[in-house]
Design a protein around this motif. Structure first.
Motif, PDB file in Angstrom:
ATOM      1  N   ILE A  78       0.721  -0.994   0.034  1.00  0.00           N
ATOM      2  CA  ILE A  78      -0.363  -0.195   0.172  1.00  0.00           C
ATOM      3  C   ILE A  78       0.836   1.432   0.524  1.00  0.00           C
ATOM      4  O   ILE A  78       1.752   1.561   0.589  1.00  0.00           O
ATOM      5  N   ASP A  79       0.266   2.123  -1.172  1.00  0.00           N
ATOM      6  CA  ASP A  79       1.552   2.944  -0.949  1.00  0.00           C
ATOM      7  C   ASP A  79       0.224   4.191  -1.955  1.00  0.00           C
ATOM      8  O   ASP A  79       0.379   4.034  -2.753  1.00  0.00           O
ATOM      9  N   LEU A  80      -0.303   5.014  -0.626  1.00  0.00           N
ATOM     10  CA  LEU A  80      -1.256   6.547  -1.345  1.00  0.00           C
ATOM     11  C   LEU A  80      -0.409   7.402  -0.313  1.00  0.00           C
ATOM     12  O   LEU A  80      -0.503   7.393   0.931  1.00  0.00           O
ATOM     13  N   GLU A  81      -1.670   9.162  -0.875  1.00  0.00           N
ATOM     14  CA  GLU A  81      -0.774  10.195  -0.435  1.00  0.00           C
ATOM     15  C   GLU A  81      -1.316  10.050   1.251  1.00  0.00           C
ATOM     16  O   GLU A  81      -2.477   9.512   1.590  1.00  0.00           O
ATOM     17  N   SER A  82       0.082  10.420   1.816  1.00  0.00           N
ATOM     18  CA  SER A  82      -0.186  10.218   3.337  1.00  0.00           C
ATOM     19  C   SER A  82      -1.087  11.309   4.541  1.00  0.00           C
ATOM     20  O   SER A  82      -0.943  12.277   3.674  1.00  0.00           O
ATOM     21  N   ASP A  83      -1.931  10.993   4.779  1.00  0.00           N
ATOM     22  CA  ASP A  83      -2.699  12.564   6.061  1.00  0.00           C
ATOM     23  C   ASP A  83      -3.379  10.826   6.928  1.00  0.00           C
ATOM     24  O   ASP A  83      -3.936  10.593   6.976  1.00  0.00           O
ATOM     25  N   LEU A  85      -5.463  11.652   8.931  1.00  0.00           N
ATOM     26  CA  LEU A  85      -7.191  11.561   9.140  1.00  0.00           C
ATOM     27  C   LEU A  85      -7.653  10.810   8.021  1.00  0.00           C
ATOM     28  O   LEU A  85      -8.859  10.348   7.269  1.00  0.00           O
ATOM     29  N   CYS A  86      -6.806  10.421   6.897  1.00  0.00           N
ATOM     30  CA  CYS A  86      -6.468   9.805   5.864  1.00  0.00           C
ATOM     31  C   CYS A  86      -7.663  10.373   5.235  1.00  0.00           C
ATOM     32  O   CYS A  86      -9.303  10.416   4.434  1.00  0.00           O
ATOM     33  N   ARG A  87      -8.054  11.708   4.705  1.00  0.00           N
ATOM     34  CA  ARG A  87      -8.765  12.681   4.015  1.00  0.00           C
ATOM     35  C   ARG A  87      -8.739  12.812   2.440  1.00  0.00           C
ATOM     36  O   ARG A  87     -10.016  13.108   1.912  1.00  0.00           O
ATOM     37  N   TYR A  88      -7.865  12.242   1.714  1.00  0.00           N
ATOM     38  CA  TYR A  88      -7.899  12.988   0.201  1.00  0.00           C
ATOM     39  C   TYR A  88      -7.861  11.320  -0.735  1.00  0.00           C
ATOM     40  O   TYR A  88      -8.558  11.296  -1.217  1.00  0.00           O
ATOM     41  N   ASP A  89      -6.271  10.827   0.120  1.00  0.00           N
ATOM     42  CA  ASP A  89      -6.750   9.146  -1.188  1.00  0.00           C
ATOM     43  C   ASP A  89      -7.273   8.386   0.252  1.00  0.00           C
ATOM     44  O   ASP A  89      -5.540   8.383   0.621  1.00  0.00           O
ATOM     45  N   PHE A  90      -7.305   7.196   0.265  1.00  0.00           N
ATOM     46  CA  PHE A  90      -7.945   6.166   0.961  1.00  0.00           C
ATOM     47  C   PHE A  90      -8.634   4.750   0.220  1.00  0.00           C
ATOM     48  O   PHE A  90      -8.764   4.858  -1.170  1.00  0.00           O
ATOM     49  N   MET A 123     -16.822  -5.394   0.551  1.00  0.00           N
ATOM     50  CA  MET A 123     -16.484  -4.340  -0.579  1.00  0.00           C
ATOM     51  C   MET A 123     -15.185  -3.875  -0.288  1.00  0.00           C
ATOM     52  O   MET A 123     -15.373  -3.223   1.271  1.00  0.00           O
ATOM     53  N   VAL A 124     -13.752  -3.735  -1.135  1.00  0.00           N
ATOM     54  CA  VAL A 124     -13.061  -2.308  -1.018  1.00  0.00           C
ATOM     55  C   VAL A 124     -13.339  -0.851  -1.637  1.00  0.00           C
ATOM     56  O   VAL A 124     -13.486  -1.212  -3.156  1.00  0.00           O
ATOM     57  N   GLN A 125     -13.230  -0.374  -1.458  1.00  0.00           N
ATOM     58  CA  GLN A 125     -13.622   0.989  -2.991  1.00  0.00           C
ATOM     59  C   GLN A 125     -11.957   2.110  -2.394  1.00  0.00           C
ATOM     60  O   GLN A 125     -11.433   2.354  -1.285  1.00  0.00           O
ATOM     61  N   MET A 126     -11.283   2.630  -3.152  1.00  0.00           N
ATOM     62  CA  MET A 126     -10.578   2.964  -3.451  1.00  0.00           C
ATOM     63  C   MET A 126     -11.267   4.639  -3.951  1.00  0.00           C
ATOM     64  O   MET A 126     -11.641   4.678  -5.209  1.00  0.00           O
ATOM     65  N   ILE A 127     -10.569   5.299  -3.515  1.00  0.00           N
ATOM     66  CA  ILE A 127     -11.139   7.234  -4.146  1.00  0.00           C
ATOM     67  C   ILE A 127      -9.836   8.268  -4.105  1.00  0.00           C
ATOM     68  O   ILE A 127      -9.120   8.157  -2.734  1.00  0.00           O
ATOM     69  N   SER A 128      -9.606   8.576  -4.795  1.00  0.00           N
ATOM     70  CA  SER A 128      -8.216   9.648  -4.959  1.00  0.00           C
ATOM     71  C   SER A 128      -9.170  11.077  -5.552  1.00  0.00           C
ATOM     72  O   SER A 128     -10.684  11.398  -6.084  1.00  0.00           O
TER      73      SER A 128
END
Length: 415
Positions: A78-83, A85-90, A123-128
């Motif tokens: 896993i390598d997504l934009e870090s935040d 509260l995971c507000r941006y990409d998660f 269910m798995v959902q990815m949002i960017s």
């Protein structure tokens, strides 16, 4: 995670994926945005993985394993934009395919432990968002027998009137690193849930940043509904839910571990209002056309008396720093980090390492006004849930070191 070493690891993962899935995956798998997946096992990954995932996307994968089994999801990368509260990409993981309970939300490069559904669907959902950063994720799903998960997995749906929950490996050895467990307790609509930890030992940290247990009202991991976050070796105070659902999340990182915990829960009926209180409330509503709390909050906000005169009349007295404030309706839910406690009463004190904190409810959110980051002397009553209750006439003042001597003297006072 962007260097040559990371790319080498990605290639190895993809080779392993191809080998694991048999001859039909002799070439590198192509990951698309979402999909319907069925069977005993398989892989999912962000669109274009291991390339950088696209911006402004929403991808949904619906996984179904054979009837009577549960889904186990393991993130390999896993390598997504870090935040924080995971507000941006998660990536969100849910029980079921629609309106299911969220098991967890993940971002950055931290790989959670095995995630287990309570049925044969997940269910798995990815949002960017518009700005992306990273190579996305790859995860493997597999089917498991619900009664044969053993020590490797944890969590699930708890609907019996009473029961227990514990960390993997309890009590034989320490819980493993990199574990995520979510227990969702659901009682009948007219009942509440009482929670007690019998034994508790989770890696100590002043802010519970590494390994922790978090408890939430309702069925989702939602900071606005969080009752508390706990670590260290002191069991949290007993917890009573506000409604008929409670969520317990346990997370361990990839370093130190500890003994773990065992907790118990039971359902209990909501307390009905007394018959004597009912006519009074009815009369009040008829004459004022306002709810009692609304009318109360329209009164002038002022404290009366002194530290000395209010001490004995208060259930609890403490000096502390307000660390969180969450408005809910016309009231304010606050967490106070305790500097010193002078009168505890039935106030529920939470301990994380050497730090102690308490939850308080300011019935009228502006009266008295509590500001985050400031130190106060707080005197008030205690509700049935162990939470401090602050009314407009409760005695609150800014805490200064010169107050210390007087408060120490009051602590020894006989009321």
């Amino acid at each position: 995670m962007r260097g040559a070493g990371a790319w080498a690891r990605l290639c190895l993962l993809l080779v392993a994926a191809a080998q694991h899935s048999g001859p039909q995956l002799s070439e590198r798998p192509v990951f698309t945005c979402g999909g319907i997946l069925t069977g005993e096992s398989g892989f999912i990954g962000s669109e274009g993985f291991p390339g950088v995932y696209p911006p402004n996307s929403k991808c949904t994968w619906k996984i179904t394993v054979p009837e009577g089994k549960v889904v186990v999801l393991n993130f390999r990368f896993i390598d997504l934009e870090s935040d924080n509260l995971c507000r941006y990409d998660f990536v969100d993981v849910y029980n079921g395919h629609a309106n299911g309970q969220r098991i967890g939300r993940f971002c950055g490069t931290f790989r959670p432990g095995a995630l287990v559904s309570s049925s044969n669907k997940m269910m798995v959902q990815m949002i960017s968002d518009a700005n992306t950063a990273g190579n996305g994720f790859m995860a493997m799903f597999s089917a498991a027998e619900p009664n044969e998960r053993g020590d490797q997995y944890c969590g699930g749906l708890l609907e019996r009137p009473s029961g227990s929950f514990k960390t993997p490996n309890w009590p034989d050895r320490d819980y493993p690193a990199g574990v995520t467990c979510v227990w969702h307790i659901v009682a009948p609509k007219n009942q509440l849930i009482e929670l007690k930890f019998e034994k508790f030992d989770v890696e100590r940290d002043n802010y519970c940043r590494y390994d922790y247990v978090a408890v939430f009202n309702g069925g989702e991991i939602n900071d606005a509904e969080r009752i508390g976050k706990y670590c260290g070796d002191s069991p949290p105070a007993p917890i009573v839910s506000e409604r008929n659902e409670l969520l317990i999340q346990f997370l361990s990182d990839l370093s130190l571990t500890a003994d773990g915990f065992i907790g118990h829960y039971k359902f209990r009926p909501k307390k009905l209002p007394t018959t004597t209180a009912l006519p009074v409330t009815t009369t009040f509503l008829a004459t004022t056309s306002l709810k009692p709390t609304v009318a109360l909050c329209q009164q002038k906000c002022r404290r009366s008396g002194t530290l000395e005169s209010n001490y004995c009349a208060s259930n609890f007295v403490l000096a502390g720093t307000v660390i969180t404030t969450i408005p809910r309706g016309g009231s304010l839910h606050a967490t106070v980090s305790i500097i010193n406690i002078y009168k505890e009463g039935n106030l529920a004190i939470q301990q994380a390492g050497k730090n102690m904190s308490a939850k308080v409810l300011v019935v009228c959110k502006q009266c008295p006004l509590l500001r985050r980051g400031l130190n106060y002397i707080i005197m008030g009553q205690v509700g049935e849930d162990g939470r401090g209750k602050i009314m407009p006439n409760s005695f609150i003042m800014m805490f200064k070191t010169k107050n210390q001597k007087l408060l120490d003297a009051l602590k020894n006072k006989q009321c």
